[in-house]
Design a protein around this motif. Structure first.
Motif, mmCIF file in Angstrom:
data_model
loop_
_atom_site.group_PDB
_atom_site.id
_atom_site.type_symbol
_atom_site.label_atom_id
_atom_site.label_comp_id
_atom_site.label_asym_id
_atom_site.label_seq_id
_atom_site.Cartn_x
_atom_site.Cartn_y
_atom_site.Cartn_z
ATOM 1 N N GLU A 28 0.830 -1.209 0.000
ATOM 2 C CA GLU A 28 0.000 0.000 0.000
ATOM 3 C C GLU A 28 0.862 1.255 0.000
ATOM 4 O OE1 GLU A 28 -4.057 1.093 2.307
ATOM 5 O OE2 GLU A 28 -2.316 0.807 3.614
ATOM 6 N N GLU A 29 1.903 1.245 0.792
ATOM 7 C CA GLU A 29 2.801 2.400 0.871
ATOM 8 C C GLU A 29 3.458 2.695 -0.470
ATOM 9 O OE1 GLU A 29 7.074 3.541 2.994
ATOM 10 O OE2 GLU A 29 5.869 1.883 3.785
ATOM 11 N N VAL A 30 3.937 1.656 -1.138
ATOM 12 C CA VAL A 30 4.599 1.838 -2.433
ATOM 13 C C VAL A 30 3.608 2.365 -3.469
ATOM 14 C CG1 VAL A 30 5.784 0.663 -4.335
ATOM 15 C CG2 VAL A 30 6.340 0.070 -1.969
ATOM 16 N N LEU A 31 2.400 1.822 -3.485
ATOM 17 C CA LEU A 31 1.393 2.297 -4.433
ATOM 18 C C LEU A 31 1.023 3.760 -4.170
ATOM 19 C CD1 LEU A 31 -1.031 -0.766 -4.649
ATOM 20 C CD2 LEU A 31 0.578 0.006 -6.396
ATOM 21 N N ASN A 32 0.807 4.105 -2.906
ATOM 22 C CA ASN A 32 0.454 5.484 -2.563
ATOM 23 C C ASN A 32 1.543 6.456 -3.014
ATOM 24 O OD1 ASN A 32 -1.959 4.716 -1.384
ATOM 25 N ND2 ASN A 32 -1.183 4.792 0.714
ATOM 26 N N ARG A 33 2.780 6.107 -2.715
ATOM 27 C CA ARG A 33 3.895 6.995 -3.056
ATOM 28 C C ARG A 33 4.044 7.138 -4.575
ATOM 29 N NH1 ARG A 33 7.743 4.451 -0.557
ATOM 30 N NH2 ARG A 33 8.563 3.327 -2.350
ATOM 31 N N THR A 34 3.955 6.020 -5.283
ATOM 32 C CA THR A 34 4.147 6.044 -6.728
ATOM 33 C C THR A 34 3.020 6.799 -7.423
ATOM 34 O OG1 THR A 34 5.257 3.895 -6.569
ATOM 35 C CG2 THR A 34 4.584 4.620 -8.760
ATOM 36 N N LEU A 35 1.778 6.569 -6.999
ATOM 37 C CA LEU A 35 0.643 7.274 -7.577
ATOM 38 C C LEU A 35 0.692 8.771 -7.283
ATOM 39 C CD1 LEU A 35 -2.154 4.676 -6.830
ATOM 40 C CD2 LEU A 35 -1.681 5.647 -9.100
ATOM 41 N N THR A 36 1.084 9.130 -6.066
ATOM 42 C CA THR A 36 1.181 10.545 -5.688
ATOM 43 C C THR A 36 2.211 11.263 -6.547
ATOM 44 O OG1 THR A 36 0.469 10.112 -3.409
ATOM 45 C CG2 THR A 36 1.744 12.110 -3.798
ATOM 46 N N GLU A 37 3.344 10.602 -6.773
ATOM 47 C CA GLU A 37 4.389 11.200 -7.609
ATOM 48 C C GLU A 37 3.944 11.308 -9.062
ATOM 49 O OE1 GLU A 37 7.689 8.625 -6.957
ATOM 50 O OE2 GLU A 37 8.150 9.446 -4.962
ATOM 51 N N LEU A 38 3.264 10.278 -9.554
ATOM 52 C CA LEU A 38 2.830 10.265 -10.951
ATOM 53 C C LEU A 38 1.746 11.301 -11.218
ATOM 54 C CD1 LEU A 38 2.609 8.978 -13.812
ATOM 55 C CD2 LEU A 38 0.987 7.335 -12.817
ATOM 56 N N LEU A 39 0.761 11.374 -10.347
ATOM 57 C CA LEU A 39 -0.420 12.215 -10.593
ATOM 58 C C LEU A 39 -0.315 13.603 -9.985
ATOM 59 C CD1 LEU A 39 -3.166 9.491 -10.024
ATOM 60 C CD2 LEU A 39 -2.070 10.175 -12.166
ATOM 61 N N GLN A 40 0.728 13.817 -9.159
ATOM 62 C CA GLN A 40 0.935 15.123 -8.533
ATOM 63 C C GLN A 40 -0.254 15.551 -7.685
ATOM 64 O OE1 GLN A 40 4.054 17.097 -8.792
ATOM 65 N NE2 GLN A 40 4.456 14.917 -9.206
ATOM 66 N N GLU A 41 -0.827 14.581 -6.984
ATOM 67 C CA GLU A 41 -1.876 14.835 -6.001
ATOM 68 C C GLU A 41 -1.787 13.731 -4.948
ATOM 69 O OE1 GLU A 41 -5.945 14.024 -7.398
ATOM 70 O OE2 GLU A 41 -5.085 13.289 -9.267
ATOM 71 N N GLN A 42 -2.267 14.010 -3.758
ATOM 72 C CA GLN A 42 -2.183 13.035 -2.686
ATOM 73 C C GLN A 42 -3.139 11.875 -2.936
ATOM 74 O OE1 GLN A 42 0.107 13.370 -0.140
ATOM 75 N NE2 GLN A 42 -0.429 11.248 0.357
ATOM 76 N N ILE A 43 -2.592 10.670 -3.052
ATOM 77 C CA ILE A 43 -3.392 9.486 -3.349
ATOM 78 C C ILE A 43 -3.296 8.479 -2.215
ATOM 79 C CG2 ILE A 43 -3.699 7.516 -4.899
ATOM 80 C CD1 ILE A 43 -4.476 10.146 -6.196
#
Length: 249
Positions: A28-43
């Protein structure tokens, strides 16, 4: 705002399970971090199954909400370029705003692999539990049949679980040997904390001849964790698939 569903496969060997926690890195942590970086919003993703440390998955399901303009079906490609090689998004798509991976009616299928041989095989060590004593898979299959149907599985739930209702339904369970590998496969409407691993540990005891197959029926009726077998090791367990409304992810 739109809701995106991900079908996530991962090798859980080096992760402390799915759910975020302070003592180690999680899926979950890896997905949250990667999505946040990709989409430039807190995921923050929400997963269907909070698999334990060392447990694998071929088809866990997660959702998140985003303002992104990237088409849902394209996100998997962008994510897989950024994720570590032991986590892969097998599918991504936009879903209804009210779709929730844990609250929607579903069926989950898990498999538990046992390497039953004289000596361990190095390439199997991360994906199966090694047992060198001979196992009788026919006895295991006979014992497993008592678990099919709707039952109170309190005996097969780890102590300390916060779940109030321990009734679950197992639709199908099989025990098959292919060479030196025995695979236990279960499909149900939900599983309690460590339920599959405790079932596997109990069936292993049956296969070793430590308890008769019919004893499993008695263990169910006792509704007491102390009567079931030990919790089998995490590395043998894989979440294979989740089915929602006749759709398999």
């Amino acid at each position: 705002m739109k809701r995106i569903m991900l079908v996530v496969a991962y090798d859980g060997t080096k992760y402390c399970g799915w759910q975020m926690q302070p003592n180690g890195i999680t899926i979950e942590e890896v997905l949250n971090r990667t999505l946040t970086e990709l989409l430039q919003e807190q995921i923050m993703v929400t997963g269907a199954s909070r698999t334990d440390s060392g447990v694998h998955a071929l088809g866990n399901v997660a959702v998140f909400d985003s303002e992104t303009r990237i088409p849902g079906e394209k996100l998997s490609y962008a994510l897989n370029q950024r994720l570590p090689k032991d986590i892969v998004i097998r599918e991504s798509k936009e879903v209804e705003a009210d779709f929730h991976p844990r609250r929607c009616v579903s069926q989950k299928t898990y498999c538990y692999r046992i390497l039953n041989s004289k000596f361990p095989i190095p390439t199997e060590r991360l994906y199966s539990s090694f047992i060198y004593y001979p196992l009788d898979e026919k006895r295991m299959e006979e014992a497993a049949a008592y678990l099919i149907g709707e039952h109170d599985f309190k005996s097969f739930c780890s102590a300390g679980s916060q779940v109030i209702d321990t009734t679950r339904t197992i639709y199908d369970i099989s025990v098959e040997r292919t060479g030196e590998v025995i695979t236990i496969r279960l499909t149900g409407n939900g599983f309690l904390y460590n339920m599959v691993r405790i079932i596997a540990g109990t069936l292993i005891k049956t296969g070793l001849g430590a308890i008769p197959p019919v004893k499993v029926k008695e263990i169910l009726e006792k509704k007491d964790r102390s009567h079931a077998g030990p919790k089998a090791p995490a590395e043998g367990l894989t979440l294979e698939k989740i089915e929602y409304c006749n759709k398999i992810y």
